[in-house]
Enzyme design. Structure first.
Site: not given
Ligand code: KIV
Length: 265
Positions: A42-43, A81, A110, A112, A179
């Site tokens: 999602d970056s 993501d 993925k 978070e 991270e």
């Protein structure tokens, strides 16, 4: 590579390489490379769309990128993501999103954090979809964390991340991204887990490393965090080539009649 190879590689002490990708042509390069797997992160919201955080990433945005990457990298294991809040919408809405991300070409998703996400992770895993966890600096929580900061610096915070990692393993995650945590914390977590860890800003003792494609190629000349190593000066190289094109157009060097032009019959 398939999902089982992550565990095999940890068991054999072979490091895992993962690189983010958001588009078709970069995916084609990655597909030819030896990089083990691709994260459609999602970056993308920041790197491709110019947002300041990953919060503006949406499901349609991610689907768009996953589809392009899967067309360009048919031989790679692709992790999609889940964007901000998309897995906090209740089970059926979350599963609709997971379904569309898998149909777009992901082989795993993925998300978070741990804690309240454990139940939905279990449900996704039981539905036959591999889930990668993400702990430490979780950028989608940037406003709660008060900025892009190293996490787990003191004993209590480090213990909390370790507990979360154990919970994610128990919930069925096949791997966890760590991270921006001190390398000692990442080492302890990696040694405490059966499943592999993949680090970014987490030191050398994780089972693999992930970097953003544009960062490792030096394509973002205004982003130089301590953890980053750039393997080429992409920004400058591209700028030089563009300036050469401009110069050759102005000096009438390009196009050359013999090399670049069509002849009349
Ligand atoms: O979105 C992303 O690029 C990521 C990596 C930093 C792991 O989550």
């Amino acid at each position: 590579m398939n999902v089982l190879d992550f565990q095999r590689m940890k068991n054999e002490s072979t490091k895992i390489s993962m690189v983010t990708c958001y588009d078709y042509w970069s995916a084609k390069i990655l597909d030819k490379s030896k990089i083990d797997c691709i994260l459609v992160g999602d970056s993308a919201a920041m790197v491709i769309h110019g947002h300041k955080t990953t919060v503006p990433a949406t499901v349609p945005m991610m689907i768009h990128h996953i589809e392009a990457v899967s067309r360009g990298a048919p031989h790679k294991f692709i992790i999609g993501d889940m964007p901000f809040c998309s897995y906090r919408m209740g089970q059926s809405k979350t599963m609709e999103t997971v379904d569309s991300m898998m149909k777009a070409g992901s082989h795993a998703i993925k998300l978070e954090g741990a804690d309240d996400n454990v139940e939905i992770i279990q449900h996704i895993v039981k539905s036959g979809i591999p889930v990668m966890g993400h702990l430490g600096l979780t950028p989608q929580s940037i406003h709660a964390l008060g900025g892009f900061k190293v996490q787990g610096k003191d004993e209590i915070a480090a213990k909390k991340i370790l507990e979360q990692a154990l919970c994610l393993e128990e919930a069925g995650c096949f791997a966890i991204v760590l991270e921006c945590v001190p390398y000692q914390v990442a080492k302890k977590i990696t040694e405490s887990l059966q499943i592999p860890t993949i680090g970014i800003g987490a030191g050398p003792y994780t089972n693999g490393q992930v970097l953003v494609f544009q960062d490792l190629l030096g394509l973002q000349n205004d982003f130089k965090p301590k953890f980053l190593k750039t393997y080429m000066q992409g920004f400058e190289l591209i700028e030089q080539s563009l300036n050469l094109f401009d110069q050759e157009v102005k000096n009438e060097v390009f196009p050359n009649i013999q090399e670049h032009c069509f002849q009349k019959a």
